[in-house]
Design a protein around this motif. Structure first.
Motif, short mmCIF file in Angstrom:
data_model
loop_
_atom_site.label_atom_id
_atom_site.label_comp_id
_atom_site.label_asym_id
_atom_site.label_seq_id
_atom_site.Cartn_x
_atom_site.Cartn_y
_atom_site.Cartn_z
N TRP A 118 0.82 -0.46 0.05
CA TRP A 118 -0.57 0.01 -0.40
C TRP A 118 0.87 0.82 0.22
O TRP A 118 2.12 1.37 0.65
CB TRP A 118 -1.16 -0.19 1.55
N VAL A 119 0.31 2.45 -0.30
CA VAL A 119 1.25 3.64 -0.63
C VAL A 119 0.13 4.40 -0.59
O VAL A 119 -1.15 4.47 -0.43
CB VAL A 119 1.38 4.13 -1.83
N PHE A 120 0.12 5.39 0.92
CA PHE A 120 -0.99 6.79 1.75
C PHE A 120 0.33 7.94 1.63
O PHE A 120 1.66 7.70 1.59
CB PHE A 120 -1.21 6.24 2.79
N SER A 121 -0.40 8.46 1.42
CA SER A 121 -0.20 10.17 1.17
C SER A 121 -0.08 10.63 2.28
O SER A 121 -1.52 10.08 3.09
CB SER A 121 -0.92 11.17 0.34
N HIS A 122 0.84 11.15 3.98
CA HIS A 122 0.30 11.02 4.77
C HIS A 122 1.13 12.47 5.36
O HIS A 122 2.12 11.93 5.55
CB HIS A 122 0.36 10.42 5.74
N ASP A 123 0.45 13.08 6.04
CA ASP A 123 1.86 14.59 6.42
C ASP A 123 1.56 14.51 8.18
O ASP A 123 0.31 14.38 8.77
CB ASP A 123 1.50 16.02 6.23
N CYS A 124 2.88 14.31 8.90
CA CYS A 124 2.57 14.54 10.30
C CYS A 124 4.04 14.96 10.98
O CYS A 124 5.01 14.40 10.12
CB CYS A 124 1.90 13.22 10.83
N PRO A 125 3.90 15.83 11.57
CA PRO A 125 5.44 15.83 12.23
C PRO A 125 5.98 14.97 12.85
O PRO A 125 5.24 13.94 13.04
CB PRO A 125 6.06 17.33 13.34
N ILE A 126 7.15 14.76 13.02
CA ILE A 126 7.97 13.46 13.41
C ILE A 126 7.54 13.40 15.20
O ILE A 126 7.67 11.85 15.83
CB ILE A 126 9.60 12.97 13.16
#
Length: 168
Positions: A118-126
């Motif tokens: 699977w490939v997902f787009s997701h943004d969050c700080p580490i």
């Protein structure tokens, strides 16, 4: 009782047989697993390092993933694994099934793994990543060239064809 797995045939259909993880599989049987690649808006990939206590691939960098449990579909397994290993909630609408790979003879005698990638787009700080310490001991966002170099050096498990995924 341990984790239960549905057995699949070569078409990926459930056979009706359920086994406990670690129980012998028959030749030609598969269990479902997922690899979950997560890319942010900067084009970086979220990778994690397996805990040193892990029997398989200790201290190796990987993409998150694992086995689907009995009754669980591929997408549900991908979402659960990301939540368990990294503490993040992926949006199902921002993911796509990239490919299915067969990892043969992984579970004696002759049982194999059908792995959905699977490939997902997701943004969050580490800093928002919450590691499941029994599974993972570190995580970071990394660029594709560095991951390719890590695969070549053996620092990163290269079971998935990252050269194709990175072109998305």
């Amino acid at each position: 009782m341990g984790e239960l797995w549905d057995m699949l045939d070569s078409n990926g259909d459930r056979t009706g047989r359920v086994i406990e993880r670690g129980q012998a599989m028959f030749r030609g049987e598969f269990h479902l697993a997922v690899h979950v690649w997560i890319r942010n808006g900067k084009g970086e990939w979220l990778i994690s390092k397996r805990s040193p206590e892990k029997e398989t691939l200790p201290n190796i960098w990987v993409t998150c993933g694992g086995a689907a449990v009995a009754g669980e579909g591929s997408m549900a397994a991908a979402l659960r694994e990301a939540g368990e290993e990294l503490g993040i909630a992926l949006d199902p609408g921002k993911g796509r099934l990239f490919s299915t790979i067969i990892l043969e003879n992984r579970h004696p005698p002759g049982g194999s793994c059908m792995t959905d990638v699977w490939v997902f787009s997701h943004d969050c700080p580490i800093e928002d990543i919450v590691l499941q310490l029994s599974e993972t001991c570190d995580a970071r966002w990394e660029n594709a060239d560095t991951i390719s170099a890590m695969i070549a050096s053996g620092e990163f498990s290269g079971e998935t064809n990252f050269d194709e995924i990175r072109l998305l």
